[in-house]
Design a protein around this motif. Sequence first.
Motif, mmCIF file in Angstrom:
data_model
loop_
_atom_site.group_PDB
_atom_site.id
_atom_site.type_symbol
_atom_site.label_atom_id
_atom_site.label_comp_id
_atom_site.label_asym_id
_atom_site.label_seq_id
_atom_site.Cartn_x
_atom_site.Cartn_y
_atom_site.Cartn_z
ATOM 1 N N LEU A 79 -0.641 13.342 1.277
ATOM 2 C CA LEU A 79 -0.828 14.762 1.579
ATOM 3 C C LEU A 79 -0.946 15.587 0.309
ATOM 4 O O LEU A 79 -1.709 16.559 0.259
ATOM 5 C CB LEU A 79 0.320 15.256 2.457
ATOM 6 C CG LEU A 79 0.183 14.764 3.907
ATOM 7 C CD1 LEU A 79 1.533 14.741 4.596
ATOM 8 C CD2 LEU A 79 -0.790 15.639 4.668
ATOM 9 N N ALA A 80 -0.197 15.207 -0.714
ATOM 10 C CA ALA A 80 -0.342 15.889 -2.000
ATOM 11 C C ALA A 80 -1.750 15.704 -2.546
ATOM 12 O O ALA A 80 -2.355 16.635 -3.083
ATOM 13 C CB ALA A 80 0.690 15.365 -2.994
ATOM 14 N N ILE A 81 -2.287 14.491 -2.390
ATOM 15 C CA ILE A 81 -3.652 14.203 -2.833
ATOM 16 C C ILE A 81 -4.650 15.060 -2.056
ATOM 17 O O ILE A 81 -5.597 15.619 -2.622
ATOM 18 C CB ILE A 81 -3.960 12.701 -2.663
ATOM 19 C CG1 ILE A 81 -3.132 11.879 -3.667
ATOM 20 C CG2 ILE A 81 -5.451 12.414 -2.836
ATOM 21 C CD1 ILE A 81 -3.086 10.395 -3.358
ATOM 22 N N GLU A 82 -4.441 15.179 -0.742
ATOM 23 C CA GLU A 82 -5.341 15.995 0.085
ATOM 24 C C GLU A 82 -5.335 17.449 -0.352
ATOM 25 O O GLU A 82 -6.360 18.124 -0.333
ATOM 26 C CB GLU A 82 -4.935 15.882 1.552
ATOM 27 C CG GLU A 82 -5.227 14.536 2.193
ATOM 28 C CD GLU A 82 -4.715 14.465 3.618
ATOM 29 O OE1 GLU A 82 -4.430 15.532 4.193
ATOM 30 O OE2 GLU A 82 -4.585 13.344 4.141
ATOM 31 N N GLU A 83 -4.158 17.962 -0.723
ATOM 32 C CA GLU A 83 -4.042 19.366 -1.109
ATOM 33 C C GLU A 83 -4.514 19.613 -2.535
ATOM 34 O O GLU A 83 -4.841 20.739 -2.899
ATOM 35 C CB GLU A 83 -2.584 19.812 -0.988
ATOM 36 C CG GLU A 83 -2.098 19.983 0.435
ATOM 37 C CD GLU A 83 -2.886 21.052 1.167
ATOM 38 O OE1 GLU A 83 -2.968 22.191 0.665
ATOM 39 O OE2 GLU A 83 -3.436 20.735 2.229
ATOM 40 N N ASP A 101 -1.283 -0.681 -9.610
ATOM 41 C CA ASP A 101 -2.191 0.337 -10.142
ATOM 42 C C ASP A 101 -3.585 0.184 -9.537
ATOM 43 O O ASP A 101 -4.256 1.173 -9.224
ATOM 44 C CB ASP A 101 -2.287 0.233 -11.667
ATOM 45 C CG ASP A 101 -0.982 0.552 -12.375
ATOM 46 O OD1 ASP A 101 -0.197 1.344 -11.840
ATOM 47 O OD2 ASP A 101 -0.752 0.005 -13.476
ATOM 48 N N GLN A 102 -4.015 -1.080 -9.370
ATOM 49 C CA GLN A 102 -5.328 -1.330 -8.768
ATOM 50 C C GLN A 102 -5.367 -0.833 -7.328
ATOM 51 O O GLN A 102 -6.348 -0.223 -6.891
ATOM 52 C CB GLN A 102 -5.642 -2.833 -8.807
ATOM 53 C CG GLN A 102 -5.977 -3.369 -10.190
ATOM 54 C CD GLN A 102 -7.438 -3.106 -10.556
ATOM 55 O OE1 GLN A 102 -8.095 -2.257 -9.971
ATOM 56 N NE2 GLN A 102 -7.927 -3.839 -11.548
ATOM 57 N N GLU A 103 -4.285 -1.086 -6.567
ATOM 58 C CA GLU A 103 -4.235 -0.640 -5.166
ATOM 59 C C GLU A 103 -4.297 0.883 -5.077
ATOM 60 O O GLU A 103 -5.007 1.446 -4.233
ATOM 61 C CB GLU A 103 -2.956 -1.149 -4.495
ATOM 62 C CG GLU A 103 -2.907 -2.655 -4.279
ATOM 63 C CD GLU A 103 -1.671 -3.065 -3.500
ATOM 64 O OE1 GLU A 103 -1.253 -2.298 -2.609
ATOM 65 O OE2 GLU A 103 -1.115 -4.146 -3.785
ATOM 66 N N ILE A 104 -3.541 1.548 -5.943
ATOM 67 C CA ILE A 104 -3.536 3.014 -5.921
ATOM 68 C C ILE A 104 -4.897 3.556 -6.339
ATOM 69 O O ILE A 104 -5.395 4.532 -5.779
ATOM 70 C CB ILE A 104 -2.415 3.547 -6.838
ATOM 71 C CG1 ILE A 104 -1.048 3.110 -6.303
ATOM 72 C CG2 ILE A 104 -2.481 5.069 -6.951
ATOM 73 C CD1 ILE A 104 0.100 3.391 -7.241
ATOM 74 N N ALA A 105 -5.517 2.895 -7.316
ATOM 75 C CA ALA A 105 -6.852 3.316 -7.755
ATOM 76 C C ALA A 105 -7.852 3.258 -6.607
ATOM 77 O O ALA A 105 -8.715 4.137 -6.473
ATOM 78 C CB ALA A 105 -7.318 2.441 -8.921
ATOM 79 N N ASP A 106 -7.747 2.223 -5.755
ATOM 80 C CA ASP A 106 -8.645 2.113 -4.602
ATOM 81 C C ASP A 106 -8.462 3.296 -3.649
ATOM 82 O O ASP A 106 -9.429 3.796 -3.070
ATOM 83 C CB ASP A 106 -8.382 0.801 -3.859
ATOM 84 C CG ASP A 106 -8.791 -0.427 -4.671
ATOM 85 O OD1 ASP A 106 -9.619 -0.267 -5.593
ATOM 86 O OD2 ASP A 106 -8.277 -1.532 -4.393
ATOM 87 N N ILE A 107 -7.208 3.727 -3.472
ATOM 88 C CA ILE A 107 -6.936 4.886 -2.619
ATOM 89 C C ILE A 107 -7.540 6.153 -3.222
ATOM 90 O O ILE A 107 -8.212 6.941 -2.548
ATOM 91 C CB ILE A 107 -5.406 5.070 -2.432
ATOM 92 C CG1 ILE A 107 -4.811 3.869 -1.691
ATOM 93 C CG2 ILE A 107 -5.102 6.360 -1.686
ATOM 94 C CD1 ILE A 107 -3.293 3.847 -1.684
ATOM 95 N N LEU A 108 -7.309 6.336 -4.520
ATOM 96 C CA LEU A 108 -7.740 7.574 -5.178
ATOM 97 C C LEU A 108 -9.249 7.657 -5.308
ATOM 98 O O LEU A 108 -9.827 8.751 -5.289
ATOM 99 C CB LEU A 108 -7.089 7.670 -6.565
ATOM 100 C CG LEU A 108 -5.558 7.780 -6.570
ATOM 101 C CD1 LEU A 108 -5.034 7.782 -8.004
ATOM 102 C CD2 LEU A 108 -5.108 9.049 -5.854
ATOM 103 N N LYS A 110 -11.412 7.001 -3.193
ATOM 104 C CA LYS A 110 -12.012 7.519 -1.958
ATOM 105 C C LYS A 110 -11.947 9.043 -1.877
ATOM 106 O O LYS A 110 -12.647 9.655 -1.083
ATOM 107 C CB LYS A 110 -11.296 6.919 -0.744
ATOM 108 C CG LYS A 110 -11.420 5.406 -0.642
ATOM 109 C CD LYS A 110 -10.542 4.858 0.481
ATOM 110 C CE LYS A 110 -10.574 3.335 0.516
ATOM 111 N NZ LYS A 110 -9.645 2.781 1.549
ATOM 112 N N THR A 111 -11.069 9.664 -2.666
ATOM 113 C CA THR A 111 -10.896 11.118 -2.555
ATOM 114 C C THR A 111 -12.063 11.891 -3.136
ATOM 115 O O THR A 111 -12.329 13.020 -2.729
ATOM 116 C CB THR A 111 -9.620 11.570 -3.282
ATOM 117 O OG1 THR A 111 -9.783 11.389 -4.697
ATOM 118 C CG2 THR A 111 -8.406 10.788 -2.805
ATOM 119 N N GLN A 112 -12.731 11.299 -4.143
ATOM 120 C CA GLN A 112 -13.843 11.955 -4.843
ATOM 121 C C GLN A 112 -13.428 13.309 -5.417
ATOM 122 O O GLN A 112 -14.209 14.251 -5.466
ATOM 123 C CB GLN A 112 -15.048 12.111 -3.910
ATOM 124 C CG GLN A 112 -15.613 10.776 -3.442
ATOM 125 C CD GLN A 112 -16.869 10.918 -2.609
ATOM 126 O OE1 GLN A 112 -17.080 11.947 -1.976
ATOM 127 N NE2 GLN A 112 -17.695 9.896 -2.607
#
Length: 436
Positions: A79-83, A101-108, A110-112
């Motif tokens: 939610l912090a990322i969304e905001e 770090d790789q897993e989190i990078a995959d999440i981030l 997608k946010t563009q």
Amino acid sequence: MPKPIVAIVGRPNVGKSTLFNRIIGERIAIVEDVPGITRDRLYRETEWMDKPFLLVDTGGITSNKNDPFNVKVYNQAQLAIEEADVIWFVVDAREGLHPLDQEIADILRKTQKPLILVGNKVDTYDPALASDFYPLGFGPPILVSAEHALNLGDLLDQTVAEFPVQQQEVEDAIGVALIGRPNTGKSSLLNALLGEERVIVSPLPGTTRDAIDTPVQYGGTNYILVDTAGIRRKARVEEAVEYYSVLRAIRAVERADVALVVLDATDFLAEQDKKVAGIAHEAGKAVIIVVNKWDLVEKDDRTAKAFTEKIRAELSFLEYAPVLFISAKTGQRVNKVLPEVFKVANEFTKRVPTRALNALLREALLRHQPPSHKGKQLKVYYATQVKVKPPTIQLWVNDPALMHFSFRRFLENQIRANFGFTGSPIHFLVRSRTKE
């Protein structure tokens, strides 16, 4: 205009909170000392190169999705990322690239959204430490040490360069934020003001999750009404989405001119009401206190006075705010709300001529002797209004340290008695002026 949000994310133990605390603690953050209510935060307002923003700390993201606590931390980070307008992805530069770090990078990825890779825990600057993180695909990290305050200026320079261009608000519209703890009737009030059901109204607290903008015209004046999620005590925020609704409420207040602090007459002035009211006060917005559900209160000819006295006693920092008693459900006095908003918004943008302000100042100084300390007396030479939204008075004095809070309050009361400013805070800037 709403302040940009910068979210700090990463796995556990990479120094996110140390970085957060360092940025705030180094006085890079400018925190104005305004009497009022301080709200609980995992975020703080800070500033770099005259550009204010909200810095948000988050818990460490892990891959363990079976632990309920880890799931909550993950949801909060999402939610912090969304905001966020800008994301700081913090990694441990000493330890090197970690599988998480790789897993989190995959999440981030997608946010563009604008993302800055931050390599923390760099005791001695060594560019070779950056090479481990090239596989993440975000370019070289900015190498910093939160503990030793190394290279934070470069990080902040790049951060403010990524802030979105602020768009002009709807021309001439008065922004009105409806804020309050859950179930005080904010959405019902919005619907009553609009004369139709634009927002879901439910007796269950927390129905409204996002800030919702609704333009409306009344009496030839344009308004933007913003309903927000009810703000709960931190201890009761069990769902991350409700916690981050506080950020949305704060952003709504920031882009508003007038905040309607909605209270529940049947559950009057809980501790959280004071914290909610403090959001508008600390933001320097015009304020109207709206006591809703007035139809459910047993009344006599002294009830409204007793409620008002309690408001003045317990929300003393909002002494300037008018009080309205309404019922959104029955429509009682709802027609008074927007005219009062119009009046208060005009006071919020009022300018007092310098000549009139200094004439009042001279008269006030004759009636009330300025304070002194250790034989040195405060001298006030000159005053001028330098700003609106909120009205801000600059005073030139011989020694700002002699400006006692009680004398500042005296001057504020004199200004209000002569020039109004109903519903609007008055800020003072006290500057030293030498004899030369």
